[in-house]
Design an enzyme around this catalytic site. Structure first.
Site, PDB file in Angstrom:
ATOM      1  N   ARG A 179      11.762  -1.572  11.156  1.00 52.13           N
ATOM      2  CA  ARG A 179      10.770  -1.015  12.071  1.00 52.13           C
ATOM      3  C   ARG A 179      10.615  -1.953  13.248  1.00 52.13           C
ATOM      4  O   ARG A 179      10.614  -3.164  13.069  1.00 52.13           O
ATOM      5  CB  ARG A 179       9.425  -0.909  11.340  1.00 52.13           C
ATOM      6  CG  ARG A 179       9.186   0.449  10.763  1.00 52.13           C
ATOM      7  CD  ARG A 179       7.986   0.446   9.871  1.00 52.13           C
ATOM      8  NE  ARG A 179       6.772  -0.082  10.497  1.00 52.13           N
ATOM      9  CZ  ARG A 179       5.573  -0.032   9.926  1.00 52.13           C
ATOM     10  NH1 ARG A 179       5.441   0.531   8.742  1.00 52.13           N
ATOM     11  NH2 ARG A 179       4.517  -0.526  10.522  1.00 52.13           N
ATOM     12  N   ARG A 196      -9.309   1.606   9.469  1.00 48.78           N
ATOM     13  CA  ARG A 196      -8.967   0.242   9.865  1.00 48.78           C
ATOM     14  C   ARG A 196     -10.129  -0.421  10.582  1.00 48.78           C
ATOM     15  O   ARG A 196     -10.076  -1.607  10.859  1.00 48.78           O
ATOM     16  CB  ARG A 196      -7.751   0.267  10.776  1.00 48.78           C
ATOM     17  CG  ARG A 196      -6.420   0.056  10.024  1.00 48.78           C
ATOM     18  CD  ARG A 196      -5.408  -0.219  11.064  1.00 48.78           C
ATOM     19  NE  ARG A 196      -4.149  -0.764  10.724  1.00 48.78           N
ATOM     20  CZ  ARG A 196      -3.085  -0.124  10.282  1.00 48.78           C
ATOM     21  NH1 ARG A 196      -3.184   1.111   9.915  1.00 48.78           N
ATOM     22  NH2 ARG A 196      -1.931  -0.737  10.160  1.00 48.78           N
ATOM     23  N   LYS A 255       0.836  -1.206   0.000  1.00 46.34           N
ATOM     24  CA  LYS A 255       0.000   0.000   0.000  1.00 46.34           C
ATOM     25  C   LYS A 255       0.866   1.250   0.000  1.00 46.34           C
ATOM     26  O   LYS A 255       0.571   2.214  -0.687  1.00 46.34           O
ATOM     27  CB  LYS A 255      -0.898   0.057   1.240  1.00 46.34           C
ATOM     28  CG  LYS A 255      -1.804  -1.130   1.432  1.00 46.34           C
ATOM     29  CD  LYS A 255      -2.763  -0.899   2.593  1.00 46.34           C
ATOM     30  CE  LYS A 255      -2.106  -0.699   3.943  1.00 46.34           C
ATOM     31  NZ  LYS A 255      -1.476  -1.894   4.516  1.00 46.34           N
ATOM     32  N   ARG A 296       0.333  -8.653  13.940  1.00 42.66           N
ATOM     33  CA  ARG A 296      -0.298  -7.560  13.176  1.00 42.66           C
ATOM     34  C   ARG A 296      -1.191  -8.111  12.070  1.00 42.66           C
ATOM     35  O   ARG A 296      -2.239  -7.563  11.775  1.00 42.66           O
ATOM     36  CB  ARG A 296       0.763  -6.637  12.566  1.00 42.66           C
ATOM     37  CG  ARG A 296       1.353  -5.678  13.582  1.00 42.66           C
ATOM     38  CD  ARG A 296       2.610  -5.032  13.048  1.00 42.66           C
ATOM     39  NE  ARG A 296       2.372  -4.127  11.948  1.00 42.66           N
ATOM     40  CZ  ARG A 296       3.278  -3.849  11.013  1.00 42.66           C
ATOM     41  NH1 ARG A 296       4.460  -4.421  11.033  1.00 42.66           N
ATOM     42  NH2 ARG A 296       3.009  -2.999  10.056  1.00 42.66           N
ATOM     43  N   ARG A 334      11.849  -6.103   5.624  1.00 47.07           N
ATOM     44  CA  ARG A 334      11.613  -4.721   5.200  1.00 47.07           C
ATOM     45  C   ARG A 334      12.506  -3.753   5.990  1.00 47.07           C
ATOM     46  O   ARG A 334      12.547  -3.813   7.210  1.00 47.07           O
ATOM     47  CB  ARG A 334      10.144  -4.388   5.431  1.00 47.07           C
ATOM     48  CG  ARG A 334       9.760  -2.995   5.055  1.00 47.07           C
ATOM     49  CD  ARG A 334       8.278  -2.870   4.893  1.00 47.07           C
ATOM     50  NE  ARG A 334       7.569  -2.719   6.144  1.00 47.07           N
ATOM     51  CZ  ARG A 334       6.278  -2.412   6.223  1.00 47.07           C
ATOM     52  NH1 ARG A 334       5.558  -2.273   5.129  1.00 47.07           N
ATOM     53  NH2 ARG A 334       5.699  -2.267   7.387  1.00 47.07           N
TER      54      ARG A 334
HETATM   55  P1  AMP Z   1       1.041   0.926   9.686  1.00 45.30           P
HETATM   56  O1  AMP Z   1       2.278   1.706   9.392  1.00 45.30           O
HETATM   57  O2  AMP Z   1      -0.146   1.360   8.866  1.00 45.30           O
HETATM   58  O3  AMP Z   1       1.263  -0.571   9.643  1.00 45.30           O
HETATM   59  O4  AMP Z   1       0.634   1.274  11.200  1.00 45.30           O
HETATM   60  C1  AMP Z   1       1.494   0.981  12.281  1.00 45.30           C
HETATM   61  C2  AMP Z   1       0.684   0.971  13.581  1.00 45.30           C
HETATM   62  O5  AMP Z   1       0.067   2.243  13.805  1.00 45.30           O
HETATM   63  C3  AMP Z   1      -0.465  -0.024  13.609  1.00 45.30           C
HETATM   64  O6  AMP Z   1      -0.044  -1.324  13.963  1.00 45.30           O
HETATM   65  C4  AMP Z   1      -1.384   0.600  14.659  1.00 45.30           C
HETATM   66  O7  AMP Z   1      -0.876   0.388  15.973  1.00 45.30           O
HETATM   67  C5  AMP Z   1      -1.237   2.089  14.373  1.00 45.30           C
HETATM   68  N1  AMP Z   1      -2.243   2.601  13.399  1.00 45.30           N
HETATM   69  C6  AMP Z   1      -1.995   3.114  12.155  1.00 45.30           C
HETATM   70  N2  AMP Z   1      -3.128   3.492  11.550  1.00 45.30           N
HETATM   71  C7  AMP Z   1      -4.148   3.203  12.415  1.00 45.30           C
HETATM   72  C8  AMP Z   1      -5.572   3.343  12.374  1.00 45.30           C
HETATM   73  N3  AMP Z   1      -6.195   3.841  11.302  1.00 45.30           N
HETATM   74  N4  AMP Z   1      -6.275   2.929  13.453  1.00 45.30           N
HETATM   75  C9  AMP Z   1      -5.676   2.423  14.536  1.00 45.30           C
HETATM   76  N5  AMP Z   1      -4.341   2.249  14.647  1.00 45.30           N
HETATM   77  C10 AMP Z   1      -3.568   2.644  13.601  1.00 45.30           C
END
Ligand code: AMP
Length: 225
Positions: free
Chosen positions: A158, A90, A15, A169, A127
Site C-alpha cells: 500500500r 477514529r 484489526k 500514521r 505488509r
Molecule cells: P486504514 O486502512 O484504516 O489504515 O485507513 C487508511 C487511511 O484512510 C487513513 O490513514 C485515513 O487517511 C483514512 N481513514 C480511514 N478511516 C478513517 C476514519 N474513520 N476517519 C478519518 N480518516 C479515515
C-alpha cells in the site's frame, strides 16, 4: 441477537485480519472505512477525490464525510444483525455519531488491540495486499513471493505503508485516537486484546471477550430471534 463490534487499535495491530475472521464466523459484514476510501480513490469518484490527499499524507479524512459513509453503510440490509467496524471511529466526534446510530441496535462491543510500536512498524513496512482479493500477507512469512496464494493476484505494498508514512500514521493514531479510549474505557462492553500473539490465539481471545456480552453471543443453530 447481534454483534455490533468496533475494533480499535493502531494500523498494523491485526484489526483487519481478526475483524474479517470474526465477521465471517458470525455472518455479519466487516466494514473497513480505509477499504471503502481506497476503492473510491481507485474508481476516481467524488469521495475518492476528497479523500486522496489526506490518505496519501497519512492524515485523517473529514469527520462529516466519514460519518456519512458509515451511516449509509450500517443502514444496508446485511448489517441488520450487526457488523464489525474497522477504522471507524477514529475521533471522538465519530464515536458520538456512532453511538447515535446504535439506538435500538443493542450494545456496542469495543475491542482495543495493542501491539508494541516497533513491531507495528516492522509489520506495516512488510505488509503486502493482493490487488484482486484484498488478502493481506507479510514479507516475513512469504519471502519474495509476489503472487496471491488464494487467487493468483499480484501482491503490492500500500502506498501509505512506506516506512516514513507508517511512522507518521502511528503518530496520528496516538494523537487523534487516544481520546477514543478515554471515551469508551469505562463501559462494561470495552475490552483490551493483546495483538502480539499468534493469530489463532488472538482470534480465540477475541471470541471469548465478545461472548462476555450476552446479546453478542452467536445464536444457537435452529433458533431464530
Ligand atoms: P486504514 O486502512 O484504516 O489504515 O485507513 C487508511 C487511511 O484512510 C487513513 O490513514 C485515513 O487517511 C483514512 N481513514 C480511514 N478511516 C478513517 C476514519 N474513520 N476517519 C478519518 N480518516 C479515515
Amino acid at each position: 441477537m447481534s454483534l455490533n463490534l468496533v475494533m480499535l487499535g493502531p494500523p498494523g495491530a491485526g484489526k483487519g485480519t481478526q475483524g474479517e475472521r470474526i465477521a465471517r464466523e458470525r455472518g455479519i459484514p466487516r466494514i473497513a472505512t480505509g477499504d471503502i476510501l481506497r476503492e473510491a480513490v481507485q474508481e476516481e469518484t467524488e469521495l475518492g477525490r476528497l479523500a486522496k490527499a489526506a490518505m496519501d499524507a497519512g492524515a485523517l479524512v473529514d469527520d462529516d464525510v466519514m460519518i456519512g459513509i458509515v451511516g449509509d453503510r450500517l443502514g444496508a440490509g446485511d448489517a441488520e444483525h450487526g457488523f464489525v467496524l474497522d477504522g471507524f471511529p477514529r475521533t471522538v466526534r465519530q464515536a458520538q455519531a456512532l453511538d447515535a446510530m446504535m439506538e435500538g441496535r443493542g450494545p456496542l462491543v469495543v475491542i482495543k488491540m495493542s501491539v508494541p510500536h516497533e513491531v507495528l512498524v516492522q509489520r506495516l513496512a512488510g505488509r503486502l495486499t493482493c490487488v484482486r482479493c484484498g488478502t493481506i500477507f507479510s514479507t516475513a512469512t512469504i519471502g519474495d513471493r509476489r503472487e496471491c496464494e488464494r487467487c493468483g493476484g499480484r501482491l503490492v505494498q500500500r502506498s501509505d505503508d512506506d516506512e516514513a508514512v507508517v511512522r507518521h500514521r502511528l503518530e496520528v493514531y496516538l494523537r487523534e485516537t487516544k481520546p477514543l479510549v478515554q471515551y469508551y474505557e469505562r463501559r462494561a462492553t470495552y475490552f483490551r486484546l493483546d495483538g502480539h500473539q499468534p493469530p489463532d490465539q488472538v482470534a480465540a481471545d477475541l471470541r471469548k471477550l465478545v461472548d462476555l456480552v450476552p446479546s453478542s453471543r452467536p445464536r444457537p443453530s435452529g433458533v431464530t430471534s
